[in-house]
Write an enzyme that holds these catalytic residues in place. Structure first.
Site, short mmCIF file in Angstrom:
data_model
loop_
_atom_site.label_atom_id
_atom_site.label_comp_id
_atom_site.label_asym_id
_atom_site.label_seq_id
_atom_site.Cartn_x
_atom_site.Cartn_y
_atom_site.Cartn_z
N ARG A 104 0.84 -1.20 0.00
CA ARG A 104 0.00 0.00 0.00
C ARG A 104 0.87 1.24 0.00
NH1 ARG A 104 -4.79 0.16 4.25
NH2 ARG A 104 -3.07 0.63 5.64
N ASP A 200 0.62 -3.36 12.05
CA ASP A 200 1.08 -3.72 10.70
C ASP A 200 1.50 -5.19 10.69
OD1 ASP A 200 2.96 -4.19 8.49
OD2 ASP A 200 2.65 -2.07 8.09
C1 PRP Z 1 -0.98 -4.92 4.27
C2 PRP Z 1 -1.72 -6.23 4.39
C3 PRP Z 1 -2.56 -6.23 3.16
C4 PRP Z 1 -2.89 -4.77 2.97
C5 PRP Z 1 -4.30 -4.56 3.43
O1 PRP Z 1 0.08 -5.03 3.42
O2 PRP Z 1 -0.88 -7.35 4.49
O3 PRP Z 1 -1.89 -6.73 2.00
O4 PRP Z 1 -1.99 -4.04 3.80
O5 PRP Z 1 -4.69 -3.26 3.20
P1 PRP Z 1 -5.81 -2.86 2.15
O6 PRP Z 1 -6.95 -3.79 2.38
O7 PRP Z 1 -6.13 -1.44 2.52
O8 PRP Z 1 -5.22 -2.96 0.78
P2 PRP Z 1 1.10 -3.81 3.17
O9 PRP Z 1 0.63 -2.98 2.02
O10 PRP Z 1 1.34 -3.09 4.47
O11 PRP Z 1 2.39 -4.54 2.67
P3 PRP Z 1 3.33 -5.59 3.43
O12 PRP Z 1 2.55 -6.86 3.59
O13 PRP Z 1 4.46 -5.73 2.47
O14 PRP Z 1 3.74 -5.01 4.76
N1 URA Z 2 -2.32 -3.46 6.83
C1 URA Z 2 -1.93 -3.91 8.06
O1 URA Z 2 -0.94 -4.63 8.18
N2 URA Z 2 -2.66 -3.56 9.12
C2 URA Z 2 -3.77 -2.79 9.03
O2 URA Z 2 -4.41 -2.50 10.06
C3 URA Z 2 -4.14 -2.33 7.75
C4 URA Z 2 -3.41 -2.69 6.67
#
Ligand code: PRP
Ligand code: URA
Length: 209
Positions: A104, A200
């Site tokens: 994201r 996160d």
């Molecule tokens: C997090 C999580 C999802 C996403 C959810 O990933 O693991 O993939 O956010 O958010 P959304 O429903 O608003 O799209 P992130 O983008 O933080 O990446 P990461 O897993 O690499 O930390």
């Molecule tokens: N991604 C995460 O890892 N945590 C949240 O709460 C939302 C998006």
């Protein structure tokens, strides 16, 4: 019409309670995410077709039920979805594993694609897309759109924590996809984090913060 199923099993609830705690460290967090994925996989595979097969036990002939050769795939959304893969494979070891890389954008909260590699025969497989968090729903919607473009036609989405906003978006954009949710939370905050959530997920699995 596809279903939205929220887990009610006490073991799942208990383990989710532990990963929500801010004092839970990376090692325990990772192990519990994997265990929750196994338990959720058990629920999400409850309708897999079976067939009768004639076998012999050491005592005599009988008929047993076995999975009817349905091909399965697990597709984690990177990074955090990786934390669910081993737990899923513990239950369905013959599944193939694809990967969709999305993160994201920190200001727009929109998903950005950076990796996509899936089994060639994805159209013949039942596909379990896994990601611990369904927040705005942007990442899940995009990952599933990409999979459908490549021919996937039977998709199940599994997450550990979901926000109502994400469930509504995924439901409206992909009404054919069954959604399995460990716990449905209250809302998103201004930074689009799930409240109360667990923070996160990627950082807590991999220890990056
Ligand atoms: C997090 C999580 C999802 C996403 C959810 O990933 O693991 O993939 O956010 O958010 P959304 O429903 O608003 O799209 P992130 O983008 O933080 O990446 P990461 O897993 O690499 O930390
Ligand atoms: N991604 C995460 O890892 N945590 C949240 O709460 C939302 C998006």
């Amino acid at each position: 019409m596809a279903q939205t199923i929220i887990m009610t099993h006490p073991l799942i609830k208990h383990k989710i309670g532990i990963i929500r705690r801010k004092e839970t460290g990376n090692r325990d967090f990772r192990a519990l995410v994997s265990e929750i994925a196994s338990l959720m996989c058990y629920e999400a595979t409850k309708d897999l077709p079976l067939e009768k097969v004639a076998i012999e036990t050491p005592i005599g002939k009988t008929e047993v039920e076995e999975l009817s050769g349905k091909k399965l795939a697990i597709v984690p959304i990177l990074r955090a979805g990786l934390g669910m893969v081993d737990g899923m494979l513990n239950m369905i070891p013959a599944a193939k594993v694809g990967h969709v890389g999305l993160y994201r954008d920190e200001s727009t909260h929109e998903p950005i694609e950076y990796y996509f590699k899936i089994p060639e025969d994805i159209s013949q497989r039942e596909v379990f897309v896994v990601d611990p968090m369904l927040a705005t729903g942007g990442s899940a919607v995009d990952a599933i759109t990409m999979l459908k473009k490549r021919g996937a036609n039977k998709i199940i989405f599994m997450c550990i924590i979901a926000a109502p906003e994400g469930v509504a978006k995924l439901r409206s954009m992909h009404p054919d996809v069954d959604i399995y949710i460990g716990a449905l939370d209250e809302k998103l905050n201004d930074d689009k984090y799930i409240v109360p959530g667990l923070g996160d997920a990627g950082d807590r699995i991999f220890g990056t913060k």
